[in-house]
Design an enzyme around this catalytic site. Sequence first.
Site, short mmCIF file in Angstrom:
data_model
loop_
_atom_site.label_atom_id
_atom_site.label_comp_id
_atom_site.label_asym_id
_atom_site.label_seq_id
_atom_site.Cartn_x
_atom_site.Cartn_y
_atom_site.Cartn_z
N HIS A 216 0.84 -1.22 0.00
CA HIS A 216 0.00 0.00 0.00
C HIS A 216 0.87 1.26 0.00
O HIS A 216 1.26 1.75 1.07
CB HIS A 216 -0.92 -0.01 1.22
N ASP B 204 -8.84 3.39 -3.41
CA ASP B 204 -8.24 3.92 -2.18
C ASP B 204 -8.15 5.45 -2.19
O ASP B 204 -7.82 6.06 -3.20
CB ASP B 204 -6.84 3.34 -1.95
N HIS C 85 -10.66 0.84 0.93
CA HIS C 85 -10.54 1.92 1.91
C HIS C 85 -11.93 2.09 2.49
O HIS C 85 -12.84 2.53 1.79
CB HIS C 85 -10.04 3.18 1.18
N ASP D 85 0.82 2.63 3.82
CA ASP D 85 -0.01 3.71 3.27
C ASP D 85 0.84 4.98 3.09
O ASP D 85 0.40 6.09 3.41
CB ASP D 85 -1.23 3.99 4.15
N HIS E 41 3.11 14.31 0.81
CA HIS E 41 2.49 15.59 0.46
C HIS E 41 3.56 16.67 0.54
O HIS E 41 4.47 16.59 1.38
CB HIS E 41 1.37 15.94 1.44
N GLY F 142 -2.39 12.40 5.44
CA GLY F 142 -1.44 11.37 5.02
C GLY F 142 -0.08 11.57 5.64
O GLY F 142 0.30 12.69 6.00
ZN LIG Z 1 -3.77 4.82 0.80
ZN LIG Z 2 -6.98 4.85 2.18
#
Ligand SMILES: [Zn+2]
Ligand SMILES: [Zn+2]
Length: 451
Positions: A76, A168, A195, A321, A325, A340
Site C-alpha cells: 500500500h 483507495d 478503503h 499507506d 504531500h 497522510g
Molecule cells: Zn492509501
Molecule cells: Zn486509504
Amino acid sequence: MSEHRLYARERPPAEILIQGAHVLDPRTTIDEPTDIVIREGKIAELGAPGSLPQPPDGELIDATGKHAFPAFFDPHVHLRTPGQEYKEDLESATSAAAAGGFCGVIAMPNTDPVLDQAAILGSLIEAAKRQARVPVGVLASITRGLNGEELTEMAELRDAGALGFTDDGKPVVSAGMLRKALQYQRLCGGVVALHEEDPALSADGVMHEGAVSARLGMAGIPSISESTMIARDGALAYYEDARVNFQHLSCVESVAALQAAKELGAKVSAEATPHHLTLTDDLVRTLDSRFKMNPPLRGRRDRKALVDGIRSGLIDCIATDHAPHASHEKEVPFEQAAMGTTGLETSFSAVYTELVMSGELDLAILVERMSAGAGLYDLPTPLIAVDEPANLCLVDLEAAWEVGAGGYVSRSSNCCFHGRSLHSRVVLTIAGGAVVFRERMLTEAGALSAT
Ligand SMILES: [Zn+2]
Ligand SMILES: [Zn+2]
C-alpha cells in the site's frame, strides 16, 4: 507482462558473500548466525559462519553484529505518479522503499489521471521498467475516475498488468456497485482492496472522534465510519465468494468485524499501518499536521486491538499507506492540511522501537508481517532459502537515529515519526537479486564497498 506483475529497471545481479549476519526468517525457521552466498542474484548457499567461499569476482560484506531478514513488502504505497510528481515519483518513492528494506511495493491508482484505463496503467508499468529501483506492482481503480458510479474495464486492466483493484482514498459507497465489482473480480482474478469509510459518518471530520476531538473542538471521524463498512463488505465478500483486502484498519470495532468475516469463511485479509500500531490521537493535541491522516490516529484501545490483531495474525500484514504531500499542503492549520504520512523509510524501525523493544511484539512476528503483504496478492513471499531469488535486508538493531535529521529519501517530509529517536536501521537492501540500497556511513567506514 512479467510473470509476477512486478516491474523494475534492470540492475546487475548481486555476487556477494554476506558473512556473520544473524539470519532470522520465521518462515524457513532459520534463527542463527549464518553466512549467505548470493550468485547471479540468487541465494546459492547458506552455511555456518566462515564455512562458505566468496564468489569469484564477488564482494565480501562483513555483517557481524547485523541481522539479515527477508526483505519487506509493502502492499500500500502512493507513488503520486502520474500527475503529482512534486510530491513523489517512481525514482524517489522506490529509493525510499529501498532505504526502508523493501523488495517490492504496490502502487495505488488515485493519481492524476486515475489508473482507470489500460493505456494509463500500461504507461506507468513502462515507466517502472525504466525507473523503479525496487519492483513495483499496480492496482487499477474499481470505478472510473474514482467516481463510485461506473465500473472500470476490470478484465482489460487485469490483462494490462493490474494486481487488483481499489478506489483507495475513497470508499465504494454503493453496496450494489461493490457487489458488481466483486462479481467481476471472481471472473478476472486479482484482489479488491477497500478503503473503508462511510462518508455520511465521516462528514467533515479531521481527526478521531473522541475525548481529544471534543477537547480541541474539532470535527471527528467516528470509528464506526470504518467498522460498519467492513461489516457490510465482509458480508458481501462472503456472499459473492470474492477476494477482498481491507486497507489500513484503525479501530477495535473494525478488528471485530474482520474477525467475524474471517470466522464466517469470507476470503478477506487486512493491513495495519506502523502509525496506527504505535501512535494515538493524543498526539493531535500538538496540532502538528504530520499527525493528520485518514483513517485518523485513534485511541489507546484501538491501538492495542490492532497490535493484538497483528500478533495473532488476524490482521495479515503491515502496510505503510506511504502518502507523501508537499510542505505547502501540510504547513497550514490542522483542519486544512492534507491527510497522510510518509512511511517507507521508518516502517520497520518505528514498529521495532515502539512494539518490539517494549516487549509488546516478538521480533519474529514483526519480520513475518513486514513481508506478508506479497502473498495477499499472489506474489512470491521473500524467503531466505537456497535457490530463492535474493530478497533480503541487513538491519543493525543497535543503531539509533533521529527521523528526518539527515533529511529524507522521499521527496516529501510529512513523516509522523519526524524528530523521534528510533532504534534499528536498515543498512543494506537486496531486491529482485540486485543491491538497491547501502547505508552511506557503512560505505564510508569501508565495511561495504561502493555500489
Ligand atoms: Zn492509501
Ligand atoms: Zn486509504
